[in-house]
Design an enzyme around this catalytic site. Structure first.
Site, PDB file in Angstrom:
ATOM      1  N   GLU A   1      39.569  64.807  11.200  1.00 38.55           N
ATOM      2  CA  GLU A   1      39.110  63.876  11.563  1.00 38.55           C
ATOM      3  C   GLU A   1      39.458  62.913  13.219  1.00 38.55           C
ATOM      4  O   GLU A   1      38.687  62.011  12.916  1.00 38.55           O
ATOM      5  CB  GLU A   1      39.850  62.402  10.198  1.00 38.55           C
TER       6      GLU A   1
ATOM      7  N   GLU B   1      44.256  54.695  15.777  1.00 38.60           N
ATOM      8  CA  GLU B   1      45.002  55.990  14.999  1.00 38.60           C
ATOM      9  C   GLU B   1      45.152  57.412  14.819  1.00 38.60           C
ATOM     10  O   GLU B   1      44.665  57.736  15.092  1.00 38.60           O
ATOM     11  CB  GLU B   1      44.279  55.629  13.148  1.00 38.60           C
TER      12      GLU B   1
ATOM     13  N   ASP C   1      49.963  57.170  10.147  1.00 40.15           N
ATOM     14  CA  ASP C   1      49.598  56.814   8.501  1.00 40.15           C
ATOM     15  C   ASP C   1      50.637  58.800   8.085  1.00 40.15           C
ATOM     16  O   ASP C   1      49.979  59.655   9.102  1.00 40.15           O
ATOM     17  CB  ASP C   1      48.161  57.014   9.295  1.00 40.15           C
ATOM     18  N   THR C   2      51.009  57.782   7.930  1.00 40.59           N
ATOM     19  CA  THR C   2      51.962  58.845   6.625  1.00 40.59           C
ATOM     20  C   THR C   2      51.072  59.775   6.163  1.00 40.59           C
ATOM     21  O   THR C   2      51.375  61.539   6.300  1.00 40.59           O
ATOM     22  CB  THR C   2      52.872  58.659   5.763  1.00 40.59           C
ATOM     23  N   TYR C   3      50.056  59.602   5.939  1.00 40.21           N
ATOM     24  CA  TYR C   3      49.023  60.779   5.254  1.00 40.21           C
ATOM     25  C   TYR C   3      48.214  61.803   6.354  1.00 40.21           C
ATOM     26  O   TYR C   3      48.917  63.132   6.067  1.00 40.21           O
ATOM     27  CB  TYR C   3      47.832  60.209   4.592  1.00 40.21           C
ATOM     28  N   HIS C   4      48.620  60.694   7.154  1.00 35.64           N
ATOM     29  CA  HIS C   4      47.910  62.065   8.305  1.00 35.64           C
ATOM     30  C   HIS C   4      49.367  62.952   8.998  1.00 35.64           C
ATOM     31  O   HIS C   4      49.314  64.779   9.967  1.00 35.64           O
ATOM     32  CB  HIS C   4      46.829  61.308   9.750  1.00 35.64           C
TER      33      HIS C   4
ATOM     34  N   GLU D   1      47.262  51.896   2.380  1.00 37.19           N
ATOM     35  CA  GLU D   1      46.150  52.931   2.464  1.00 37.19           C
ATOM     36  C   GLU D   1      45.693  54.286   0.961  1.00 37.19           C
ATOM     37  O   GLU D   1      46.685  54.588   1.043  1.00 37.19           O
ATOM     38  CB  GLU D   1      45.338  53.461   3.432  1.00 37.19           C
TER      39      GLU D   1
HETATM   40 MN    MN Z   1      44.802  55.382   8.032  1.00 38.02          MN
END
Ligand code: MN
Length: 293
Positions: free
Chosen positions: A152, A146, A183-186, A244
């Protein structure tokens, strides 16, 4: 394509009772798949998970972030070995639970580093992931690395970095069951846009997390989901797409501090998840209609 939901929408406790509740509610919200956080592998019985997921008609995947004590990128041999052992346990658990993908920040510790990764760290990580991938290959489990934001991990912050590392690890392992996990958030924090990184990952893309910029309701933040879903359509991606979201209402003590989940962004997980299921399927249907004409 399987549309899934992360277990942290439902519970912070992943023992048999917590997972029963998570499985039932994931199915009720309309999803095809549940992603189980493997923060406490010892708490649940994988055979029980398998039976309940099958009964609910759900596929199973699992995720985790390594800790400082199990950082496989560590230059300390004992820490590296502890991390490899932890990941091999997770592969076994997942296979017994009938699962197909082990994903997350499994190539280093999940948390803020105070220095960039050195070549030795990349080497250690590649060695560890290769061993996990080889065991996964025997058990029918794919391994997804990921890509997360700079707070992170100090290793994989962009899809391009992940593609290069996946190529290296696949060659090292002699298997092709290692994938890029976006992951779209990241991505919203680190990538230049939400379209080209998906195409750049190409057929290495094996897993997707859908998260909003504040990790709450989809569509209520700043993530450019239009571009992201168009890119999935253009690529012809057909792997898991998993919602998520985290709120301080549902807390796993270790995860909430690692991910900085301090705010209460929602309190009704059932409503949140049903909305996310409609949101994701709606976007995919829309881009699918264009791809066909
Ligand atoms: Mn994630």
């Amino acid at each position: 394509m399987q549309i899934g939901c992360h277990g942290s929408v439902w519970t912070g406790r992943f023992d048999d009772d917590g997972l029963r509740d998570a499985i039932e509610r994931t199915a009720a919200a309309g999803f095809d798949l549940i992603e189980i956080p493997l923060m406490d592998t010892g708490l649940a019985d994988p055979a029980v998970v398998r039976g309940r997921a099958e009964a609910a008609g759900l596929a199973v995947t699992a995720s985790l972030g390594l800790s400082e004590d199990t950082d496989i990128s560590s230059e300390h041999a004992d820490v590296h070995a502890a991390g490899v052992a932890r990941l091999l346990d997770c592969v076994e658990f997942l296979a017994e639970a009938g699962g197909t993908h082990l994903v997350g920040v499994i190539y280093c510790a999940m948390g803020k580093y105070t220095a960039p990764a050195r070549e030795l760290n990349w080497q250690r990580s590649a060695d560890g992931i290769a061993r996990v991938a080889q065991r996964g290959q025997e058990l029918g489990v794919r391994v997804g690395l990921e890509v997360v934001n700079r707070y992170e991990s100090n290793m994989l912050n962009t899809g391009r970095q992940a593609s290069e590392f996946v190529d290296r690890v696949r060659e090292h392992a002699g298997t092709d069951n290692v994938d890029v996990h976006l992951d779209t958030y990241h991505m919203n924090i680190e990538e230049p846009d939400m379209f080209f990184p998906v195409l750049d990952a190409g057929d290495r893309l094996g897993y997707v997390h859908i998260g909003e910029s504040h990790r709450g309701y989809l569509g209520s933040g700043t993530v450019d989901f239009d571009s992201f879903f168009r890119a999935l359509g253009r690529l012809g991606y057909d792997g898991p797409v998993v919602f998520e979201s985290f709120s301080s209402v549902v807390v796993h003590p270790q995860m909430s501090s690692m991910l900085a989940i301090w705010r209460n962004l929602w309190s009704d997980g059932d409503d949140l998840a049903a909305h996310a299921n409609r949101f994701i399927r709606g976007r995919l249907a829309a881009v699918g209609s264009i791809a066909e004409h």
